[in-house]
Design a protein around this motif. Structure first.
Motif, PDB file in Angstrom:
ATOM      1  N   UNK A   6       0.830  -1.207   0.000  1.00  0.00           N
ATOM      2  CA  UNK A   6       0.000   0.000   0.000  1.00  0.00           C
ATOM      3  C   UNK A   6       0.865   1.258   0.000  1.00  0.00           C
ATOM      4  N   UNK A   7       1.901   1.264   0.833  1.00  0.00           N
ATOM      5  CA  UNK A   7       2.785   2.430   0.918  1.00  0.00           C
ATOM      6  C   UNK A   7       3.573   2.609  -0.380  1.00  0.00           C
ATOM      7  N   UNK A   8       3.972   1.488  -0.986  1.00  0.00           N
ATOM      8  CA  UNK A   8       4.699   1.528  -2.257  1.00  0.00           C
ATOM      9  C   UNK A   8       3.848   2.224  -3.320  1.00  0.00           C
ATOM     10  N   UNK A   9       2.574   1.869  -3.375  1.00  0.00           N
ATOM     11  CA  UNK A   9       1.659   2.478  -4.349  1.00  0.00           C
ATOM     12  C   UNK A   9       1.447   3.954  -4.032  1.00  0.00           C
ATOM     13  N   UNK A  10       1.207   4.243  -2.742  1.00  0.00           N
ATOM     14  CA  UNK A  10       0.920   5.622  -2.327  1.00  0.00           C
ATOM     15  C   UNK A  10       2.080   6.555  -2.655  1.00  0.00           C
ATOM     16  N   UNK A  11       3.307   6.117  -2.378  1.00  0.00           N
ATOM     17  CA  UNK A  11       4.479   6.965  -2.585  1.00  0.00           C
ATOM     18  C   UNK A  11       4.739   7.250  -4.063  1.00  0.00           C
ATOM     19  N   UNK A  12       4.208   6.402  -4.947  1.00  0.00           N
ATOM     20  CA  UNK A  12       4.464   6.558  -6.382  1.00  0.00           C
ATOM     21  C   UNK A  12       3.232   6.996  -7.162  1.00  0.00           C
ATOM     22  N   UNK A  13       2.144   7.252  -6.460  1.00  0.00           N
ATOM     23  CA  UNK A  13       0.882   7.550  -7.143  1.00  0.00           C
ATOM     24  C   UNK A  13       0.942   8.819  -7.986  1.00  0.00           C
ATOM     25  N   UNK A  15       3.684   9.863  -9.691  1.00  0.00           N
ATOM     26  CA  UNK A  15       4.619   9.760 -10.819  1.00  0.00           C
ATOM     27  C   UNK A  15       4.288   8.594 -11.739  1.00  0.00           C
ATOM     28  N   UNK A  16       3.541   7.608 -11.255  1.00  0.00           N
ATOM     29  CA  UNK A  16       3.134   6.495 -12.105  1.00  0.00           C
ATOM     30  C   UNK A  16       1.929   6.905 -12.949  1.00  0.00           C
ATOM     31  N   UNK A  17       1.746   6.256 -14.073  1.00  0.00           N
ATOM     32  CA  UNK A  17       0.570   6.541 -14.895  1.00  0.00           C
ATOM     33  C   UNK A  17      -0.676   6.049 -14.170  1.00  0.00           C
ATOM     34  N   UNK A  18      -1.827   6.679 -14.415  1.00  0.00           N
ATOM     35  CA  UNK A  18      -3.072   6.244 -13.759  1.00  0.00           C
ATOM     36  C   UNK A  18      -3.386   4.771 -14.000  1.00  0.00           C
ATOM     37  N   UNK A  19      -3.067   4.271 -15.204  1.00  0.00           N
ATOM     38  CA  UNK A  19      -3.351   2.868 -15.500  1.00  0.00           C
ATOM     39  C   UNK A  19      -2.468   1.937 -14.683  1.00  0.00           C
ATOM     40  N   UNK A  20      -1.211   2.355 -14.419  1.00  0.00           N
ATOM     41  CA  UNK A  20      -0.305   1.536 -13.603  1.00  0.00           C
ATOM     42  C   UNK A  20      -0.779   1.495 -12.156  1.00  0.00           C
ATOM     43  N   UNK A  21      -1.203   2.653 -11.633  1.00  0.00           N
ATOM     44  CA  UNK A  21      -1.747   2.696 -10.268  1.00  0.00           C
ATOM     45  C   UNK A  21      -2.976   1.789 -10.179  1.00  0.00           C
ATOM     46  N   UNK A  22      -3.822   1.848 -11.187  1.00  0.00           N
ATOM     47  CA  UNK A  22      -5.020   1.001 -11.239  1.00  0.00           C
ATOM     48  C   UNK A  22      -4.631  -0.479 -11.238  1.00  0.00           C
ATOM     49  N   UNK A  23      -3.615  -0.818 -12.018  1.00  0.00           N
ATOM     50  CA  UNK A  23      -3.157  -2.200 -12.101  1.00  0.00           C
ATOM     51  C   UNK A  23      -2.593  -2.670 -10.759  1.00  0.00           C
ATOM     52  N   UNK A  24      -1.772  -1.820 -10.124  1.00  0.00           N
ATOM     53  CA  UNK A  24      -1.184  -2.185  -8.833  1.00  0.00           C
ATOM     54  C   UNK A  24      -2.254  -2.388  -7.768  1.00  0.00           C
ATOM     55  N   UNK A  73      10.127  -5.597  -5.903  1.00  0.00           N
ATOM     56  CA  UNK A  73      10.209  -4.140  -5.787  1.00  0.00           C
ATOM     57  C   UNK A  73       9.811  -3.661  -4.391  1.00  0.00           C
ATOM     58  N   UNK A  74       8.751  -4.238  -3.844  1.00  0.00           N
ATOM     59  CA  UNK A  74       8.293  -3.833  -2.510  1.00  0.00           C
ATOM     60  C   UNK A  74       9.330  -4.204  -1.453  1.00  0.00           C
ATOM     61  N   UNK A  75       9.918  -5.384  -1.577  1.00  0.00           N
ATOM     62  CA  UNK A  75      10.950  -5.798  -0.615  1.00  0.00           C
ATOM     63  C   UNK A  75      12.153  -4.860  -0.677  1.00  0.00           C
ATOM     64  N   UNK A  76      12.625  -4.552  -1.883  1.00  0.00           N
ATOM     65  CA  UNK A  76      13.770  -3.651  -2.038  1.00  0.00           C
ATOM     66  C   UNK A  76      13.446  -2.261  -1.488  1.00  0.00           C
ATOM     67  N   UNK A  77      12.195  -1.832  -1.674  1.00  0.00           N
ATOM     68  CA  UNK A  77      11.773  -0.523  -1.181  1.00  0.00           C
ATOM     69  C   UNK A  77      11.848  -0.456   0.334  1.00  0.00           C
ATOM     70  N   UNK A  78      11.831  -1.626   0.969  1.00  0.00           N
ATOM     71  CA  UNK A  78      11.920  -1.696   2.429  1.00  0.00           C
ATOM     72  C   UNK A  78      13.276  -2.215   2.909  1.00  0.00           C
TER      73      UNK A  78
END
Length: 208
Positions: A6-13, A15-24, A73-78
């Motif tokens: 959830x935090x990974x998505x929030x922090x990138x919301x 800069x990511x394209x809307x479709x990528x956020x939707x996919x995540x 990606x989420x693991x590396x982000x942490x």
């Protein structure tokens, strides 16, 4: 892991394209669910392999690889860098159907004087994708030349958002035949008033 995702998505919301956020967000809700409740410190190669094995039972190889990529990606982000050697399903070559000239003629005839005529003509004779067709504006057309510089994607609320194409190659110029140009020349503003998903669903109806 779910909270970290959830935090990974929030922090990138932003800069990511809307479709990528939707996919995540869709992956967060529907995919790799066995790993969502696992504490980050308890995630091992075996935990990941088990999640991937379950995912592979009812998802395409590409979707499984995307799921594995987001886990990494989420693991590396942490700050967790595991040397993963996860066994993945083999890639499947897509079985693309190429319509014949006769089928194209029948299709063009079937959509004549309907709202699907222009989308079909642009796809068949302009090699345009559905998102590019949905985003096309009269300002993008100069004579028979169309400048494709944007596409429409759906955000997490299924609202159409117009954005630049993903790649440099996506920004291009194409020339359409006279009979296609004649259908476009008198239109001002949006060429097609349909979102990409509407184009797809109505195209399925046309095919039937």
């Amino acid at each position: 892991f779910g909270e970290a995702f959830d935090k990974y998505i929030e922090h990138r919301s932003k800069i990511l394209s809307p479709s990528t956020v939707r996919k995540y967000k869709g992956m967060r809700k529907n995919n790799i669910q066995t790993i969502m409740g696992v504490k980050l410190k308890d995630i091992t190669q075996d935990v990941i392999q088990n999640a991937i094995n379950l995912e592979a039972q009812d998802h395409a190889p590409k979707s499984v690889r995307n799921a594995h990529g987001i886990i990494t990606a989420v693991l590396k982000d942490n700050g967790i860098h595991l040397a993963l050697n996860t066994a993945m399903p083999k890639k499947v070559r897509p079985n693309l159907y190429i319509p014949s000239d006769d089928e194209i003629k029948r299709l063009v005839k079937a959509v004549g004087d309907t709202e699907m005529e222009i989308p079909v003509l642009l796809a068949a004779f302009g090699a345009m994708r559905r998102g590019e067709i949905a985003a096309l504006n009269s300002d993008d057309i100069a004579g028979k030349t169309i400048h494709i510089s944007k596409t429409m994607v759906l955000d997490e609320n299924n609202k159409g958002i117009t954005k630049a194409p993903k790649s440099f190659a996506g920004d291009r110029f194409i020339e359409v035949p006279d009979f296609v140009y004649n259908k476009l020349k008198d239109i001002k503003g949006n060429i097609v008033n349909m979102a990409p998903n509407k184009i797809s669903s109505r195209f399925e109806h046309v095919l039937k």
